[in-house]
Structure formats: structure tokens, C-alpha cells
Design an enzyme around this catalytic site. Structure first.
Site, mmCIF file in Angstrom:
data_model
loop_
_atom_site.group_PDB
_atom_site.id
_atom_site.type_symbol
_atom_site.label_atom_id
_atom_site.label_comp_id
_atom_site.label_asym_id
_atom_site.label_seq_id
_atom_site.Cartn_x
_atom_site.Cartn_y
_atom_site.Cartn_z
ATOM 1 C CB CYS A 227 17.897 37.937 23.656
ATOM 2 S SG CYS A 227 18.141 39.252 24.881
ATOM 3 C CG HIS A 285 21.908 36.396 25.334
ATOM 4 N ND1 HIS A 285 20.996 36.817 24.381
ATOM 5 C CD2 HIS A 285 22.124 35.085 25.085
ATOM 6 C CE1 HIS A 285 20.688 35.808 23.594
ATOM 7 N NE2 HIS A 285 21.355 34.738 24.006
ATOM 8 C CG ASP A 310 20.067 31.574 23.247
ATOM 9 O OD1 ASP A 310 19.027 32.186 22.957
ATOM 10 O OD2 ASP A 310 21.159 32.142 23.424
#
EC number: 2.3.2.13
Length: 595
Positions: A227, A285, A310
Site C-alpha cells: 500500500c 493502510h 487509493d
């Protein structure tokens, strides 16, 4: 004097789509009546027509698509190509949808090539330096190739190019292209330990090497990313395109797979996580926020500003692995009916955690509901300094307040009304008011399940005997206390599991079961020792372990309690000693240069 010029973008330029513009000096050019994005040209005083030198100031409109334009000119019957112009979004221009009023923020979120990404866990935040490198050689061409290689461009090149005037559209395209799940994307993810054919995500310290490798390999996905790498690469592309962007880390980040704003965890009655839930809670995250207007959602600017984007492939959005732009203000207000992907991001920062006990007969009982755990210490780098900025308040109301609970219920209602998900309010999903202790030193009251009348309470907490250090034995205590006036005989099952940072178990380190008596008014202390020799093979590449205890009252076996804590192994200290001989002048010179 008449000097007609025109600019064209892409293989199918069109005045009506805004990908071509005609202009002249003086401006007597015949244009289409529905021409969009008309450029302006002005002859400068420094021009000298007598000597054949003409100096033009060419200004694109704020609404023109970004990309590489071909500039051509025609004088008389002669036509020639003059140059290639790269047009980007302009955060200095008030008419541009990405306009950012503050100069210090423009320098930080557009011009700064160096940043900090936060990893670790909420108790031990680990800053990692990153080189965004948005102004490195060929970055403009690489980023334009990213736009040209997306699926929508292949399906309809003219329409795709025309839509690039809109940062909402462009940012969504970029989220698709950073990951490889949509085909042709930049980074391939790997959350296991097998990095053959590539390098571990921790290998990377900058975006340019990744983007250059992707470009040089004829757009083959680079291996591997997780991530924070996805987010960092996207931040580089966004800043190059002129869209203000920053990297954001959310600790205790929920992954809600079914849009019900809850994360379900299942424990067996012997303390081990019984099965791998599709829902999960990540230690952390990382995503990005892009700055832009959102007139598609409100004309009054209510949803303008920072938008969550994202690029990590988690769930599909409109058939593609992408996420956002979701207005941060909409997330804070619980406006889960809005695009794009607001419900998913809302759950990441504010879901409720439901813990289920799986009995030996397969039946499940809701043993605990935690409405505070998710969304801790949401962090980004401060403007102009390397300090960490906590932006949790921009995503949600303070946990534990009535206003936060009210917004959570409102978010559920909006989801139900819009038909985007099922509400989880009801007897099967509502907790019984228990509070699971998460390793703090404060007492936690654990009420048992399946009890028609409230029995005596049981207070449970974990305490560390010493700071857990990687390479050393982990030692802590489970402490129980009851307000009962009678002795209680308890069955205690303790389990220790290695955890991936994505919140999924990576292996059972140890488990033990014992029976103990809890005396009235006395603490029952249960020592827990996790030897290094036992955990070492499970913790390779891992940062944390989950320690859980299921406690059963032997006199009333339907009175069961759960407590858990998370242990993060700290890196052992490193000490370097340099000894210098007083007769070795070269050593002194070396030390001086090293210092």
C-alpha cells in the site's frame, strides 16, 4: 498580417471536444460554434515582423485537457510543426479546479520532491523517507503514457482525451493505472513472502526507479508493491500532473468487504481466531489525498478540498480496481450515498468491530462490539517541516462522543436508503456493551454473553513485564479481578498468533489452557511467556503478534469472556563503537571526514 495557428491533442483532435484549438494574430479564425477550450495568442512587443521574428504569448484556458499538444503554424500556404507543448493542471490559477490558495501548501503538495510516509502501528509510528522525484528526466512523458495506456483510452481515445480537463476523471484513471489488476498497470502487489521475479516492497525508496522501470519494460508491471508503495508512486504522478497531493496513513484501518460498516472477527472457544474473515483490520493502510473541487456533488463547494484516492487494489469500483476521489468532508459527515467509494473509506476509518465466539457445535455468539478501535492517528507530513501531522479530526468526530455515534447511524441509514448495502442494526449485530481490553493499563469491564441477569463483572487487562524486543523472549501478565463475593473457578485458554500487517493471522505461535481460582477482592495474575525460540520462525517479516484469552466461568459455562492485546516487536538497539589509536593519524582523519 494573418498568422493562423492550431494546437492538437491526441490522435483524434476535435474543437468540439476541446482537444484542438485554432487561433490567429489578429484573431480572425473561423471556429466551430461549439468549440471548447479556445486558446489565446498575443503578439509581443519584442516581435520584429521586418526581420521575420514574431514572439507570441500563448495562453491555454483553465478548462483545456492536460496532455502533450502539437503546435502548428501556417503562413500563407506554408504549414509546419513548431513545437510540442505539455499542458498540466495549474494549482496557481483560480479558475483551475485544482487551485490551492496557500503558497506554502503549493510548495509542499506540488513542488516538494521529498516526503515522509508513516508505517508501523498506532503505538509505534515509523516514519520512512521517500523520494517522489516528480521532476526527474522523462517524467512528463512517462506520466502522459500512464494516461494513454488506461483502459478507457483504448476503448474511446477521443472521449478519454477530452475528459482530461477534469481532475476528478484524471485522478480516478491514475488510481486504476498504479496497480496491475486492471491490466497494464505499474505495480504488482505481493502481501506474502515470495518475491521471486522481483524485489520486496521494502526495497523501494523512491518512485522514479519504479516508473522508469515500467516505461523501459514496455509497460510490464513492476514487482512488487504494497500500500505505501502504491500511494507514493501515485503521489509522484499527481504532483507531476499539477494536482496537489499528499500521502496519508490510517492506523487500525478496516477493510469492509460487504459495505455494512462492520468488521467481523471469529474466535474459537480455545482462544485462536477460528477462521479467516473476508473483513480485516490492517495495522496501517496508506492512501493519498488529492486537492480539487467537486461541483459534481455540490454547487456550494461543500465537498471541495481533499479527496481520498487509493490505488491499492482492494475492491472494485465501477468494475475496476480503483478507489476515489472520495471527499474527506463527506466521510466526516457520513454522506455514504455520494461518489466515489465514500462507504468503503468511511468504514476504513470508522467501522465497528464485531467479535464472534464460534462454539464447538458451530454456533456463533456475538461476544463483543468495539466502536472505537478503527481509525487511529491518521497521519501525514506537515507543511514545510518533517513533523507528523495528525489529521484524524478531519475524517471523523471524536470517538466515544454522541455526535460520532449519530453520524455512524446516519451513514448506515444512507447506505440502506440508497440500496448500496444492508444495514447491520439489529439483534444479531448490535453488541452487548462489553469493552474488549486492547493492552492498555486501564481496567476493562467484560460482561459475559447469554446471561438473562447481569452476573458479577470480570475485569481483565494485559500488562507488559518488559518492552517486547525482537530477538528476546516476550513476557507479559494477564490480570483478572472480579466484584464477586464468592470464589470463581475459571478456565483460561491463551493463544498467540503472528499477524500480517493486513490484519490476517500468519501462524499459530503457541496456545495453552489452564484452570485457576479467582478469589474475592484479589487479582489473579497469569504469566504469559512467548520464547524467542518459539516465535522466531513465525515472525520473519512480521511486526506484531496477537495474544488472546478466552475465559469461561466453570460454575456457569455460558458466561464466557474475551480479551486480546497486540504486541509489536521493537527493533533491538544498535551500538557502534569506533576505537582510535593515538598513533594512527589516518584514523583521526577518517573519523573527521565521517563526522
Amino acid at each position: 498580417m494573418l498568422l493562423p495557428d492550431f494546437l492538437s491533442l491526441g490522435e483524434h483532435p476535435s474543437e468540439n471536444l476541446g482537444s484542438m484549438s485554432r487561433f490567429g494574430v489578429p484573431d480572425k479564425v473561423q471556429r466551430s460554434g461549439s468549440a471548447k477550450a479556445v486558446w489565446r495568442a498575443e503578439l509581443q512587443r519584442s516581435s520584429s515582423p521586418e526581420t521575420g521574428v514574431l514572439v507570441l504569448a500563448i495562453t491555454p484556458p483553465a478548462a483545456c485537457p492536460v496532455g502533450e499538444y502539437k503546435l502548428s503554424a501556417k503562413l500563407g500556404e506554408e504549414e509546419r510543426d513548431l513545437a510540442t507543448l505539455s499542458v498540466l493542471f495549474n494549482p496557481w490559477c483560480p479558475e483551475d479546479w485544482v487551485f490551492l490558495p496557500d503558497e506554502a501548501e503549493r510548495q509542499e503538495y506540488v513542488m516538494n520532491e521529498h516526503g515522509i510516509i508513516y508505517k508501523g502501528v498506532d503505538k509505534y509510528i515509523d516514519p520512512t523517507h521517500w523520494d517522489f522525484g516528480q521532476f526527474e528526466e522523462d517524467m512528463v512523458k512517462i506520466c502522459m503514457k500512464i494516461l494513454d495506456y488506461n483502459v478507457k483510452h483504448k476503448q474511446d481515445p477521443a472521449d478519454d482525451v477530452s475528459a482530461r480537463c477534469n481532475p476528478i476523471y484524471v485522478s480516478r484513471v491514475v488510481t486504476c493505472m498504479i496497480n496491475s489488476e486492471n491490466g497494464g498497470g505499474i505495480l504488482k502487489g505481493q502481501w506474502g513472502m515470495d518475491f521471486r521475479g522481483g524485489v520486496p516492497p521494502t526495497h523501494w525508496s523512491g518512485s522514479y526507479a519504479i516508473l522508469k522501470k515500467w516505461s523501459n519494460s514496455v509497460f510490464s508491471s513492476v514487482k512488487y508493491g504494497q500500500c505505501w508503495v502504491y500511494a507514493a508512486v501515485m503521489c509522484s504522478v499527481m504532483r507531476l500532473l499539477g494536482i496537489p497531493c499528499r500521502v496519508v496513513t490510517n492506523y487500525q484501518s478496516a477493510h469492509d468487504t460487504n459495505k455494512n460498516l462492520t468488521v467481523d472477527t471469529y474466535y474459537a472457544d480455545y482462544g485462536v481466531r477460528e477462521k479467516e474473515s473476508k473483513d480485516s483490520v490492517w495495522n496501517y493502510h496508506v492512501w493519498v489525498e488529492g486537492w480539487m473541487r467537486r461541483p459534481d456533488l455540490a454547487k456550494d463547494g461543500k465537498y471541495d478540498g481533499w479527496q481520498v484516492l487509493d490505488p491499492t487494489p482492494q475492491e472494485k469500483s465501477d468494475g475496476m480496481f480503483c478507489c476515489g476521489p472520495a471527499p474527506v468532508s463527506a466521510i466526516r459527515n457520513g454522506d455514504t450515498h455520494l461518489k466515489y467509494d465514500v462507504p468503503f473509506v468511511f468504514a476504513e476509518v470508522n467501522a465497528d468491530c464485531i467479535t464472534w465466539l464460534v462454539k464447538r457445535d458451530g454456533s456463533m455468539v456475538n461476544i463483543e462490539t468495539d466502536s472505537i478501535k478503527i481509525g487511529q492517528n491518521i497521519s501525514t507530513k506537515s507543511v514545510g517541516t518533517n513533523d507528523r501531522m495528525n489529521i484524524t479530526d478531519s475524517y471523523k468526530q471524536k470517538e466515544g462522543t454522541e455526535q460520532e455515534r449519530s453520524i455512524f447511524q446516519y451513514a448506515l441509514t444512507r447506505l440502506e436508503n440508497e440500496g448500496q448495502g444492508e444495514t447491520c442494526v439489529g439483534d444479531e449485530k448490535v453488541g452487548n456493551g462489553t469493552n474488549m481490553n486492547n493492552g492498555s493499563n486501564e481496567n476493562a469491564t467484560n460482561n459475559p454473553i447469554c446471561s438473562p441477569t447481569p452476573p458479577p463483572q470480570l475485569f481483565i487487562r494485559f500488562e507488559e513485564v518488559s518492552k517486547p524486543v525482537d530477538g528476546e523472549d516476550v513476557s507479559l501478565k494477564l490480570i483478572l479481578n472480579s466484584d464477586s463475593s464468592a470464589t470463581r473457578r475459571l478456565s483460561i485458554s491463551v493463544a498467540v498468533q503472528a499477524m500480517r500487517f493486513t490484519g490476517q493471522p500468519a501462524g499459530n505461535i503457541l496456545s495453552e489452557a489452564l484452570e485457576q481460582e479467582l478469589l474475592p477482592g484479589k487479582d489473579l495474575i497469569v504469566p504469559i511467556l512467548v520464547p524467542f525460540s518459539t516465535y522466531q520462525k513465525y515472525m520473519i517479516g512480521r511486526e506484531s503478534m496477537n495474544i488472546s484469552a478466552v475465559i469461561t466461568d466453570q460454575q456457569k459455562k455460558n458466561h464466557m469472556f474475551l480479551a486480546e492485546t497486540r504486541i509489536v516487536l521493537m527493533k533491538p538497539p544498535i551500538s557502534i563503537t569506533v576505537s582510535i589509536s593515538p598513533n594512527r593519524e589516518i584514523d583521526k582523519q577518517y573519523l573527521k571526514s565521517y563526522q
